[in-house]
Design a protein around this motif. Structure first.
Motif, PDB file in Angstrom:
ATOM      1  N   THR A 482      -3.365   8.151  -6.167  1.00  0.00           N
ATOM      2  CA  THR A 482      -2.870   7.166  -5.206  1.00  0.00           C
ATOM      3  C   THR A 482      -2.140   7.804  -4.033  1.00  0.00           C
ATOM      4  OG1 THR A 482      -0.865   6.860  -6.536  1.00  0.00           O
ATOM      5  CG2 THR A 482      -2.721   5.361  -6.941  1.00  0.00           C
ATOM      6  N   ALA A 483      -1.766   9.060  -4.159  1.00  0.00           N
ATOM      7  CA  ALA A 483      -1.175   9.730  -2.999  1.00  0.00           C
ATOM      8  C   ALA A 483      -2.169   9.770  -1.845  1.00  0.00           C
ATOM      9  CB  ALA A 483      -0.744  11.143  -3.376  1.00  0.00           C
ATOM     10  N   ASP A 484      -3.454   9.810  -2.187  1.00  0.00           N
ATOM     11  CA  ASP A 484      -4.512   9.819  -1.174  1.00  0.00           C
ATOM     12  C   ASP A 484      -5.151   8.441  -0.978  1.00  0.00           C
ATOM     13  OD1 ASP A 484      -4.233  12.642  -0.953  1.00  0.00           O
ATOM     14  OD2 ASP A 484      -5.476  12.870  -2.755  1.00  0.00           O
ATOM     15  N   TYR A 492      -4.093  -1.835  -8.161  1.00  0.00           N
ATOM     16  CA  TYR A 492      -4.373  -1.530  -9.557  1.00  0.00           C
ATOM     17  C   TYR A 492      -3.183  -1.022 -10.367  1.00  0.00           C
ATOM     18  CZ  TYR A 492      -9.197  -2.265  -8.345  1.00  0.00           C
ATOM     19  OH  TYR A 492     -10.358  -2.851  -7.928  1.00  0.00           O
ATOM     20  N   LEU A 493      -2.109  -0.606  -9.723  1.00  0.00           N
ATOM     21  CA  LEU A 493      -0.967  -0.084 -10.468  1.00  0.00           C
ATOM     22  C   LEU A 493       0.230  -1.019 -10.479  1.00  0.00           C
ATOM     23  CD1 LEU A 493      -0.728   3.747  -9.703  1.00  0.00           C
ATOM     24  CD2 LEU A 493      -1.618   2.595 -11.735  1.00  0.00           C
ATOM     25  N   GLY A 494       0.511  -1.677  -9.376  1.00  0.00           N
ATOM     26  CA  GLY A 494       1.728  -2.465  -9.310  1.00  0.00           C
ATOM     27  C   GLY A 494       2.933  -1.560  -9.459  1.00  0.00           C
ATOM     28  N   ASP A 495       3.741  -1.827 -10.474  1.00  0.00           N
ATOM     29  CA  ASP A 495       4.932  -1.008 -10.710  1.00  0.00           C
ATOM     30  C   ASP A 495       4.682   0.131 -11.683  1.00  0.00           C
ATOM     31  OD1 ASP A 495       6.433  -2.639  -9.027  1.00  0.00           O
ATOM     32  OD2 ASP A 495       6.944  -4.019 -10.655  1.00  0.00           O
ATOM     33  N   ALA A 496       3.467   0.215 -12.228  1.00  0.00           N
ATOM     34  CA  ALA A 496       3.168   1.283 -13.189  1.00  0.00           C
ATOM     35  C   ALA A 496       2.951   2.610 -12.454  1.00  0.00           C
ATOM     36  CB  ALA A 496       1.924   0.924 -14.001  1.00  0.00           C
ATOM     37  N   THR A 497       3.095   3.698 -13.186  1.00  0.00           N
ATOM     38  CA  THR A 497       2.900   5.020 -12.586  1.00  0.00           C
ATOM     39  C   THR A 497       1.490   5.550 -12.814  1.00  0.00           C
ATOM     40  OG1 THR A 497       3.782   6.073 -14.584  1.00  0.00           O
ATOM     41  CG2 THR A 497       5.341   5.600 -12.801  1.00  0.00           C
ATOM     42  N   SER A 498       0.752   4.976 -13.760  1.00  0.00           N
ATOM     43  CA  SER A 498      -0.629   5.377 -14.013  1.00  0.00           C
ATOM     44  C   SER A 498      -1.312   4.258 -14.791  1.00  0.00           C
ATOM     45  CB  SER A 498      -0.696   6.688 -14.806  1.00  0.00           C
ATOM     46  OG  SER A 498      -0.141   6.516 -16.094  1.00  0.00           O
TER      47      SER A 498
END
Length: 533
Positions: A482-484, A492-498
């Motif tokens: 997601t950095a890119d 697809y992530l919302g507050d999740a990290t993966s």
């Protein structure tokens, strides 16, 4: 001008005698599709590209004249883009996202359908159905040249069907006389007056709306913008509603509400249509009538979309009024849902029970479309003093306060169904965005490797976001950072990290986890393939 009779706009598959007509015994085909409209052609192309033989039978030789289906929605275009047919449609079609709502002689509000940034496909294009069919057939011809096992036979009318436990027998009439074939499975895509449904004695229950609409395709040079314009009670057509849409080739689609008690043969005569159009456009706009027809709208559905080895799709299975563009769009999504399942079952990769999920998922979608279509038609054609009072009050408020505009119903425009409760759905991790839950279609997003939808596999895909995907046989791995790709994080992530997503072959979410091992993914994939044990 064509009024109330069939004439070809494009001859796409002229009748030609086939070797099956010479056979001493009926030739056998894995899958026979009855009807060469948008639904049948989409399904045949999907099957053929998956290597599954498909035979299309159509009683005509190509696309009929008139716009008919006109507004093709984002999800439909994403489906045909996966099949390689969208580019010509987007090039020819009129892209639009803005609409205006008028009451009498004034605009009361406008709206914008353009989705958030970062999608390859626009919200809608306007493209006459004959072009949609033509471009699908051109794509089928290209696929055939590369070995896709697709046949289309024009001038082939199915006159009898006998669905048995082990196969389906069919009799077909042609200009050279009748012949017989058999099939493992038959898909009826032959429209609202489905002859297959009639021959099988199956019901088509619903509601007819007591109103008539005149639909005219008008050729003109005009300065109207590329927008959807809808009028309630305009001065040029009192006590009724009117819809205006731009099409390719300087053709405009105009829908005039007529009321219930009309002489349908009289209203389509040019001498009666031209004054209506002239009153709308004004005295200085020259125009020609290209196609005119009158429709009485109804919302109907079969009880079951699967009957043993015979399946029903598109208008043959369910019918809605055209306000909201839910007919052809819903039908193409039927084909999208059924194609991969038929391919897997035909190849022995999934049990026959997988095909039962077609009815569950597409019946859910049809019920949603019928509900929205019925509400739109009720709003347009109030039949009681109370319903008319409600509509007028809503229009009064809509001119003044934004919240009331969501209550104005000139046709809730087509959106993809989410298959909540589907027997194919797997685990759903909490904390991830609600709109990408299992059963939803994948939301596109730009990524460094191209558009997200273009990077999904033809089968099952394991999409790993900011983590590494476990190795799972029979799946395509897709790793996203997601950095890119910031839009991927939002969708697809919302507050999740993966997260890990299992994507079905029709680009719907099957399951999702914050983290998961290969065994968990295999279990979800087996469930999504109908292997429930």
């Amino acid at each position: 001008m064509i009024a109330g009779r069939y004439r070809l706009a494009h001859t796409l598959y002229p009748y030609a005698r086939h070797i099956d007509q010479e056979a001493g015994a009926p030739a056998h085909h894995p899958i026979v599709i009855v009807g060469g409209g948008p639904v049948g052609l989409t399904l045949a192309l999907d099957l053929g590209l998956r290597g599954t033989p498909a035979l299309v039978l159509d009683d005509h030789e190509g696309a009929g004249q008139g716009s008919r289906a006109l507004c093709f929605a984002k999800r439909t275009l994403e489906i045909v883009d996966r099949l390689g047919a969208a580019d010509t449609m987007l090039d020819k079609g009129v892209v639009w996202n803005r609409g205006r709502v008028f009451r009498e002689d004034r605009e009361i509000y406008d709206f914008d359908l353009l989705p958030e940034a970062g999608h390859k496909i626009p919200a809608f294009i306007n493209l006459q159905q004959p072009y949609f069919e033509k471009f699908l057939v051109e794509r089928i011809r290209a696929a055939q040249a590369n070995g896709a096992p697709i046949q289309i036979r024009g001038g082939n009318l199915v006159t009898a069907i006998d669905a048995q436990a082990a196969h389906v027998d069919m009799q077909i009439d042609t200009p050279d006389g009748p012949y017989n074939i058999s099939a493992d499975r038959v898909i009826a895509c032959d429209g609202a007056r489905s002859s297959i449904r009639g021959m099988m004695g199956l019901s088509f229950d619903g509601r007819v709306f007591e109103d008539n609409f005149l639909i005219a395709d008008v050729t003109m040079q005009a300065d109207f913008p590329t927008e959807r314009w809808f009028w309630f009670n305009p001065e040029f057509h009192r006590d009724q509603s009117v819809l205006l849409h731009k099409q390719p080739d300087n053709v405009w689609r105009i829908d005039f509400q007529l009321g219930w008690d009309v002489d349908r043969n009289e209203v389509i005569k040019p001498e009666n249509v031209r004054p209506m159009v002239a009153a709308m456009l004004g005295p200085d706009v020259a125009f020609d009538l290209e196609w005119v027809s009158v429709y009485t709208f109804q919302c109907s559905s079969m009880q079951e979309y699967r009957h043993g080895r015979v399946f029903f799709a598109g208008d043959a299975a369910h019918q809605v009024s055209p306000f909201g563009a839910r007919g052809a769009n819903g039908g193409v999504q039927d084909a999208d849902n059924l194609g991969w399942k038929l391919a897997m079952v035909t190849a022995g990769q999934a049990p026959d029970s997988l095909l039962d999920s077609y009815h569950y998922e597409r019946k859910l979608a049809a019920n949603e479309n019928i509900l929205n279509s019925s509400r739109a038609t009720d709003f347009l054609t109030p039949k009681t003093p109370v319903s008319r009072m409600f509509r007028e009050a809503v229009l009064d408020l809509a001119e003044q306060v934004p919240f009331a505009r969501s209550l104005v119903n000139s046709g809730r425009l087509s959106t993809p169904a989410i298959y909540d409760g589907s027997p194919l759905n797997g685990p759903d991790a909490t904390g991830l965005p609600h709109r990408t839950r299992p059963g939803s279609s994948v939301l596109d997003a730009p990524t460094p490797g191209g558009w997200l939808l273009e990077r999904l596999g033809d089968g099952f895909t394991v999409m790993a976001i900011d983590c590494e995907p476990p190795a799972v046989a029979g799946t395509t791995p897709l790793t996203l950072h997601t950095a890119d790709a910031p839009e991927v994080a939002v969708r697809y992530l919302g507050d999740a990290t993966s997260a890990l997503y299992l994507i079905r072959p029709d680009q719907h979410v099957a399951a999702r986890w914050i983290s998961a091992g290969a065994a968990q993914i295999v279990t979800a994939m087996n469930k999504a393939s109908g292997r429930f044990a």
